[in-house]
Design an enzyme around this catalytic site. Structure first.
Site, PDB file in Angstrom:
ATOM      1  N   ARG A 124       0.836  -1.199   0.000  1.00 27.33           N
ATOM      2  CA  ARG A 124       0.000   0.000   0.000  1.00 27.33           C
ATOM      3  C   ARG A 124       0.871   1.249   0.000  1.00 27.33           C
ATOM      4  NH1 ARG A 124      -4.257  -1.081   4.957  1.00 27.33           N
ATOM      5  NH2 ARG A 124      -4.618  -3.305   4.591  1.00 27.33           N
ATOM      6  N   SER A 135      -8.175  -0.721  -1.509  1.00 26.30           N
ATOM      7  CA  SER A 135      -9.098  -1.234  -0.502  1.00 26.30           C
ATOM      8  C   SER A 135      -9.982  -0.109   0.048  1.00 26.30           C
ATOM      9  CB  SER A 135      -8.318  -1.947   0.606  1.00 26.30           C
ATOM     10  OG  SER A 135      -9.173  -2.596   1.500  1.00 26.30           O
ATOM     11  N   HIS A 136      -9.922   0.116   1.351  1.00 26.40           N
ATOM     12  CA  HIS A 136     -10.757   1.132   1.996  1.00 26.40           C
ATOM     13  C   HIS A 136      -9.960   2.398   2.325  1.00 26.40           C
ATOM     14  CE1 HIS A 136      -8.679  -1.017   5.167  1.00 26.40           C
ATOM     15  NE2 HIS A 136      -8.856   0.035   5.943  1.00 26.40           N
ATOM     16  N   LYS A 161      -2.816  -6.538  -3.851  1.00 22.34           N
ATOM     17  CA  LYS A 161      -3.028  -7.759  -3.077  1.00 22.34           C
ATOM     18  C   LYS A 161      -2.633  -8.924  -3.966  1.00 22.34           C
ATOM     19  CE  LYS A 161      -6.592  -5.819  -0.078  1.00 22.34           C
ATOM     20  NZ  LYS A 161      -8.007  -5.838   0.371  1.00 22.34           N
ATOM     21  N   ASP A 165     -16.700  -2.530   1.319  1.00 21.86           N
ATOM     22  CA  ASP A 165     -15.575  -1.608   1.240  1.00 21.86           C
ATOM     23  C   ASP A 165     -15.195  -1.393  -0.227  1.00 21.86           C
ATOM     24  OD1 ASP A 165     -14.314  -4.034   0.708  1.00 21.86           O
ATOM     25  OD2 ASP A 165     -12.514  -3.547   1.863  1.00 21.86           O
ATOM     26  N   ASP A 190     -13.003  -2.443  -2.296  1.00 25.68           N
ATOM     27  CA  ASP A 190     -12.667  -3.532  -3.211  1.00 25.68           C
ATOM     28  C   ASP A 190     -13.491  -4.792  -2.956  1.00 25.68           C
ATOM     29  OD1 ASP A 190     -11.273  -4.113  -0.823  1.00 25.68           O
ATOM     30  OD2 ASP A 190      -9.733  -5.227  -1.893  1.00 25.68           O
ATOM     31  N   ASP A 217     -14.039  -6.888  -0.404  1.00 29.81           N
ATOM     32  CA  ASP A 217     -13.667  -8.074   0.370  1.00 29.81           C
ATOM     33  C   ASP A 217     -14.052  -7.954   1.839  1.00 29.81           C
ATOM     34  OD1 ASP A 217     -11.711  -6.307   1.260  1.00 29.81           O
ATOM     35  OD2 ASP A 217     -10.009  -7.479   0.519  1.00 29.81           O
ATOM     36  N   ARG A 218     -14.708  -6.852   2.225  1.00 35.17           N
ATOM     37  CA  ARG A 218     -15.173  -6.695   3.608  1.00 35.17           C
ATOM     38  C   ARG A 218     -16.651  -6.319   3.606  1.00 35.17           C
ATOM     39  NH1 ARG A 218     -12.813  -2.835   7.090  1.00 35.17           N
ATOM     40  NH2 ARG A 218     -12.593  -1.450   5.335  1.00 35.17           N
ATOM     41  N   HIS A 247     -13.787  -8.897   7.164  1.00 42.87           N
ATOM     42  CA  HIS A 247     -13.262  -9.965   6.315  1.00 42.87           C
ATOM     43  C   HIS A 247     -13.859 -11.281   6.818  1.00 42.87           C
ATOM     44  CE1 HIS A 247     -10.110  -7.821   4.054  1.00 42.87           C
ATOM     45  NE2 HIS A 247      -9.882  -7.142   5.161  1.00 42.87           N
TER      46      HIS A 247
END
Length: 465
Positions: free
Chosen positions: A16, A105-106, A115, A244, A246, A248-249, A331
């Site tokens: 990141r 992501s977030h 990732k 979120d 992307d 994944d959450r 997650h």
């Protein structure tokens, strides 16, 4: 030529940085070359690549693909989509051995990152440091990889919808749900998904927009759930889900607007799973409520506490064969009927199915959970040189006092009133804490114990705003 990567972008779980400051196309190209080298040395030859909706993602994806092919790996481009769609591509394409998602992501809109997954395993920790060492040395394989584009969205969405195939449509037709993708990468997939699902669905902010004009796509912040709460109230929906940036959450709210946090969602999923697999293992991170561990045990399951981090939970599940895992951040991982990676879209469909199988609404399931006094995650800055030293000093104090401590990830301390946690963030120069007790008076005592331990290590926790 070698290309040393900024050390700050190689985080514990993924890569990141801030686009244009600590992360740019040259870094992406070097990451591609280094990852391709790892793939080839592991005997692989082809990698899937996807990207999220951030404004910088297409540029980084282009440079990443250049790096991958320059080191002799073939690339399957799957285009814009959520991170779990990339994981799905890597898991379901027999000729693909690895995958990279370009995603922030977030994080704030000007951030981005990567990732990575190799042969079904997340690339994190020491493996990311090896990737950085390869880039710094320019120790790259050479070659000329080929590029192709494959359409994955339809297959991915079809697999998600198939999760409900065993449920009679009549049991689903009356459901009324809200979906908020926050202008993140999950939007188009959610649109395609709900078109295949029974029931009535109301969507918020599905057009992908990397400026996130309505609210930031982070469902762990209650402020980002207000639009969904308003929608659920106005349309009298059964529950709502949020994603979120992307995908994944997962975040969720019930029909009354109550937030259902990640560990509470895991309680629902554990109850559903344990009916089908009595005695199964459920893995949760050290931030999770004691109510979760008690609930799993009461249902006859085996609850295991593990270190925080999506890559760490996924890896632990693979090591132990646990069919279910999750963490406070939302997650959630299913390895019984799915692939074991974190997929918020799959989790949302699984939640629909769980309510039918359990015969209770999400609101009823949330209402049956014990009411506890808890803090949000408390985060405070610390000198990076002292971050681990503070944890060590606190642990030493606790050991001398004979306290009941779980030292798996920082220190989680059981008291007569509840518990408190202190750990070092793996992604920032921060200490993070959380506390839980049966009531407000107990929580005050738990926090006082936390503050006393911090004071013994020369740290003062800032007062809450």
């Amino acid at each position: 030529m070698p290309h040393p990567l900024p050390p700050a972008i190689l985080r514990e779980y993924d890569i990141r940085g801030v686009f244009g400051e600590t992360l740019g196309p040259d870094d992406a190209r070097a990451i591609g070359r280094s990852f391709a080298t790892l793939v080839r040395r592991a005997g692989g030859s082809r990698v899937a690549v996807g990207y999220d909706g951030r404004l910088s993602s297409p540029v980084l994806e282009h440079a990443l693909v250049e790096g991958l092919t320059a080191s002799g790996v073939d690339v399957v481009r799957i285009g814009l989509g959520p991170t779990p769609m990339l994981y799905f591509a890597e898991a379901s394409m027999e000729d693909v051995q690895g995958g990279i998602q370009v995603t922030g992501s977030h994080n704030p809109a000007n951030h981005n990152g990567f990732k990575l997954v190799l042969e079904g395993h997340p690339v994190f920790g020491e493996a990311l440091q090896r990737l950085g060492a390869i880039a710094a040395a320019g120790d790259w394989c050479d070659g000329i990889g080929r590029i192709e584009t494959r359409e994955v969205l339809n297959g991915y969405v079809g697999r998600l919808a198939a999760e409900l195939d065993g449920i009679a449509p009549a049991a689903l037709d009356g459901l009324r749900l809200g979906w908020d993708t926050g202008n993140g990468a999950a939007g188009p997939a959610v649109e395609a998904l709900v078109a295949r699902l029974p029931g009535t669905h109301h969507l918020l902010f599905t057009p992908v927009d990397g400026t996130f004009p309505h609210h930031h796509p982070d469902p762990t912040d209650p402020a980002n759930l207000r639009d969904l709460q308003a929608l659920v109230a106005a349309k009298q929906l059964d529950f709502g889900v949020a994603f979120d940036g992307d995908g994944d959450r997962l975040g969720a709210i019930d029909a009354t607007g109550r937030v259902i946090w990640g560990d509470q969602l895991l309680m629902i999923f554990a109850e559903d799973l344990l009916r089908a697999q009595p005695g199964a293992a459920v893995i949760a991170d050290v931030k999770a409520s004691a109510a979760l561990f008690d609930h799993v045990a009461a249902l006859g399951g085996r609850a295991e506490m593990w270190r925080t981090g999506h890559s760490l939970i996924k890896s632990r599940m693979k090591q132990t064969g646990a069919p279910l895992g999750g963490e406070m951040t939302g997650h959630l991982f299913f390895a019984d009927r799915y692939f074991g990676f974190d997929d918020a879209l799959y989790a949302a469909v699984r939640l629909i199915g769980a309510t039918v199988r359990l015969g209770r609404s999400v609101t009823a399931l949330r209402g049956a959970m014990p009411t506890l006094a808890t803090t949000p995650e408390l985060r405070f800055a610390v000198d990076p040189a002292r971050k681990q030293a503070v944890i060590a000093a606190v642990h030493e104090q606790l050991a001398a006092a004979g306290a009941k401590v779980v030292a798996l990830d920082g220190v989680r301390v059981e008291t007569a009133d509840g518990w408190w946690l202190l750990r070092a963030s793996n992604t920032q120069d921060m200490l993070t804490a959380r506390a839980e007790a049966r009531d407000a008076a107990g929580l005050a005592r738990v926090l006082a114990a936390l503050d006393a331990a911090l004071a013994g290590a020369g740290v003062v926790r800032p007062a809450a705003d």
